[in-house]
Write an enzyme that holds these catalytic residues in place. Structure first.
Site, PDB file in Angstrom:
ATOM      1  N   LEU A   1      10.790 -20.265  -5.286  1.00 56.34           N
ATOM      2  CA  LEU A   1       9.745 -19.461  -4.633  1.00 56.34           C
ATOM      3  C   LEU A   1       8.385 -19.612  -5.328  1.00 56.34           C
ATOM      4  O   LEU A   1       8.315 -19.594  -6.560  1.00 56.34           O
ATOM      5  CB  LEU A   1      10.177 -17.990  -4.678  1.00 56.34           C
ATOM      6  CG  LEU A   1       9.246 -16.973  -4.014  1.00 56.34           C
ATOM      7  CD1 LEU A   1       9.414 -17.026  -2.494  1.00 56.34           C
ATOM      8  CD2 LEU A   1       9.539 -15.555  -4.516  1.00 56.34           C
TER       9      LEU A   1
ATOM     10  N   ASP B   1       0.830  -1.211   0.000  1.00 56.97           N
ATOM     11  CA  ASP B   1       0.000   0.000   0.000  1.00 56.97           C
ATOM     12  C   ASP B   1       0.860   1.255   0.000  1.00 56.97           C
ATOM     13  O   ASP B   1       1.965   1.269   0.549  1.00 56.97           O
ATOM     14  CB  ASP B   1      -0.927  -0.028   1.229  1.00 56.97           C
ATOM     15  CG  ASP B   1      -2.096   0.931   1.079  1.00 56.97           C
ATOM     16  OD1 ASP B   1      -2.403   1.338  -0.063  1.00 56.97           O
ATOM     17  OD2 ASP B   1      -2.709   1.288   2.109  1.00 56.97           O
TER      18      ASP B   1
ATOM     19  N   HIS C   1       2.136   3.475  -9.057  1.00 56.02           N
ATOM     20  CA  HIS C   1       1.902   2.052  -9.329  1.00 56.02           C
ATOM     21  C   HIS C   1       3.052   1.459 -10.135  1.00 56.02           C
ATOM     22  O   HIS C   1       3.468   0.330  -9.888  1.00 56.02           O
ATOM     23  CB  HIS C   1       0.565   1.857 -10.077  1.00 56.02           C
ATOM     24  CG  HIS C   1      -0.630   2.269  -9.265  1.00 56.02           C
ATOM     25  ND1 HIS C   1      -0.823   1.841  -7.968  1.00 56.02           N
ATOM     26  CD2 HIS C   1      -1.699   3.056  -9.552  1.00 56.02           C
ATOM     27  CE1 HIS C   1      -1.950   2.349  -7.500  1.00 56.02           C
ATOM     28  NE2 HIS C   1      -2.500   3.104  -8.443  1.00 56.02           N
TER      29      HIS C   1
HETATM   30  C1  IPE Z   1      -5.537  -2.745  -0.198  1.00 56.29           C
HETATM   31  O1  IPE Z   1      -5.186  -1.402  -0.344  1.00 56.29           O
HETATM   32  C2  IPE Z   1      -5.510  -3.436  -1.518  1.00 56.29           C
HETATM   33  C3  IPE Z   1      -4.208  -3.569  -2.158  1.00 56.29           C
HETATM   34  C4  IPE Z   1      -3.048  -3.177  -1.727  1.00 56.29           C
HETATM   35  C5  IPE Z   1      -4.252  -4.228  -3.423  1.00 56.29           C
HETATM   36  P1  IPE Z   1      -6.273  -0.245  -0.429  1.00 56.29           P
HETATM   37  O2  IPE Z   1      -5.507   1.010  -0.512  1.00 56.29           O
HETATM   38  O3  IPE Z   1      -7.238  -0.523  -1.514  1.00 56.29           O
HETATM   39  O4  IPE Z   1      -7.013  -0.384   0.974  1.00 56.29           O
HETATM   40  P2  IPE Z   1      -7.988   0.615   1.735  1.00 56.29           P
HETATM   41  O5  IPE Z   1      -9.082   0.962   0.797  1.00 56.29           O
HETATM   42  O6  IPE Z   1      -7.183   1.810   2.102  1.00 56.29           O
HETATM   43  O7  IPE Z   1      -8.440  -0.144   2.931  1.00 56.29           O
HETATM   44  C1  IPE Z   2      -1.748   0.184  -3.328  1.00 57.19           C
HETATM   45  O1  IPE Z   2      -1.486   1.549  -3.356  1.00 57.19           O
HETATM   46  C2  IPE Z   2      -1.922  -0.387  -4.710  1.00 57.19           C
HETATM   47  C3  IPE Z   2      -3.301  -0.787  -5.046  1.00 57.19           C
HETATM   48  C4  IPE Z   2      -4.305  -0.778  -4.240  1.00 57.19           C
HETATM   49  C5  IPE Z   2      -3.503  -1.236  -6.397  1.00 57.19           C
HETATM   50  P1  IPE Z   2      -2.654   2.622  -3.323  1.00 57.19           P
HETATM   51  O2  IPE Z   2      -3.054   2.925  -4.721  1.00 57.19           O
HETATM   52  O3  IPE Z   2      -3.741   2.163  -2.434  1.00 57.19           O
HETATM   53  O4  IPE Z   2      -1.908   3.856  -2.693  1.00 57.19           O
HETATM   54  P2  IPE Z   2      -2.503   4.891  -1.644  1.00 57.19           P
HETATM   55  O5  IPE Z   2      -2.967   4.086  -0.456  1.00 57.19           O
HETATM   56  O6  IPE Z   2      -3.603   5.621  -2.313  1.00 57.19           O
HETATM   57  O7  IPE Z   2      -1.333   5.753  -1.321  1.00 57.19           O
HETATM   58 MG    MG Z   3      -4.139   2.412  -0.450  1.00 55.80          MG
END
Ligand code: IPE
Ligand code: IPE
Ligand code: MG
Length: 238
Positions: free
Chosen positions: A121, A10, A27
């Site tokens: 892995l 995240d 990303h």
């Molecule tokens: C969780 O992250 C999903 C992934 C990392 C793929 P999110 O950024 O979507 O989670 P919330 O919405 O903050 O809980």
């Molecule tokens: C996690 O990073 C990746 C996915 C959920 C695909 P985020 O896109 O949730 O990044 P933040 O949380 O908005 O910084």
């Molecule tokens: Mg996120």
């Protein structure tokens, strides 16, 4: 060392925003971290690495971001599959992949096939995955067997349900890591995290690297996993 590590990657969006860049730049940077983390895990003797790439709730994001994430998944997989093969990594995608384009579904199947015989892995990518989805599809399989007269309801146990989850052939995660500062599970592995050691850090996923990962492993090695027992019993076991 943990045998199975599960990670919620995240913080990509915030990483990009902090740099005045569009979210997709975060990303893309995150894909580089995946490669690095995978290699460190391989070197450190981790057997299974499960990465949360796209949750069943991430469809709620702006259309443009969803589209970009799908494209990135395709190009990254297409580019990396040969490297995975060479590095002896076996790939498995978990989640409801039927929602993806047929082009992406084909690439997933092909990538799994190409790496099928690798015994290094095991890399599990959770895509359109949700812990609730996983338990629901397992329950549906059980119900179908009961309806067909192949299974007695009294025979349903934790084992029979677990056997119908997405990856029944591998042990539950030993260590869970979430980057990006949020302290929640966000519908990742719900059943399988029952006794997993949880580890959180504020580092945003694109900035996560060897230092943080080794810190997580070191912290893990100092934890005592009791699985309901008392300390004296667990100490007696080693
Ligand atoms: C969780 O992250 C999903 C992934 C990392 C793929 P999110 O950024 O979507 O989670 P919330 O919405 O903050 O809980
Ligand atoms: C996690 O990073 C990746 C996915 C959920 C695909 P985020 O896109 O949730 O990044 P933040 O949380 O908005 O910084
Ligand atoms: Mg996120």
């Amino acid at each position: 060392m943990p045998t199975h590590v599960a990670i919620i990657m995240d913080g990509n969006g915030r990483w990009a925003q902090n740099r005045g860049k569009p979210r997709h730049a975060g990303h893309r940077a995150g894909v580089e971290t995946v490669r690095e983390v995978m290699e460190i895990c391989g070197r450190q003797g981790v057997r299974i690495l499960t990465l949360f790439a796209f949750s069943s709730e991430n469809w709620r994001r702006p259309k443009k971001e969803v589209k970009m994430l799908m494209e990135l998944f395709f190009t990254a997989l297409n580019r990396e599959v040969r490297r995975l093969k060479k590095r002896n990594v076996r790939l498995r995608v978990i989640g409801d992949t039927s929602a993806f384009s047929s082009k992406l579904q084909k690439l997933i199947a092909e990538s799994e096939r190409i790496t099928r015989d690798n015994d290094g892995l095991l890399l599990q990518i959770a895509a359109n995955y949700g812990g609730r989805w996983d338990m629901t599809q397992a329950a549906r399989k059980l119900a179908e067997q009961v309806a067909a007269g192949e299974l007695q309801p009294e025979k349903i146990s934790e084992e029979t349900l677990a056997a119908r989850l997405s990856f029944p052939d591998v042990p539950d995660p030993d260590l869970f890591i979430r980057t990006g500062g949020e302290m929640r599970i966000s519908n990742f592995l719900l059943w399988q995290l029952a006794y997993t050691e949880l580890w959180f850090c504020d580092t945003l996923w694109p900035d996560f690297g060897e230092k943080e990962l080794l810190q997580a492993f070191a912290d893990y090695s100092r934890r005592q996993r009791r699985f309901g027992k008392i300390a004296e019993q667990v100490e007696g076991e080693c």
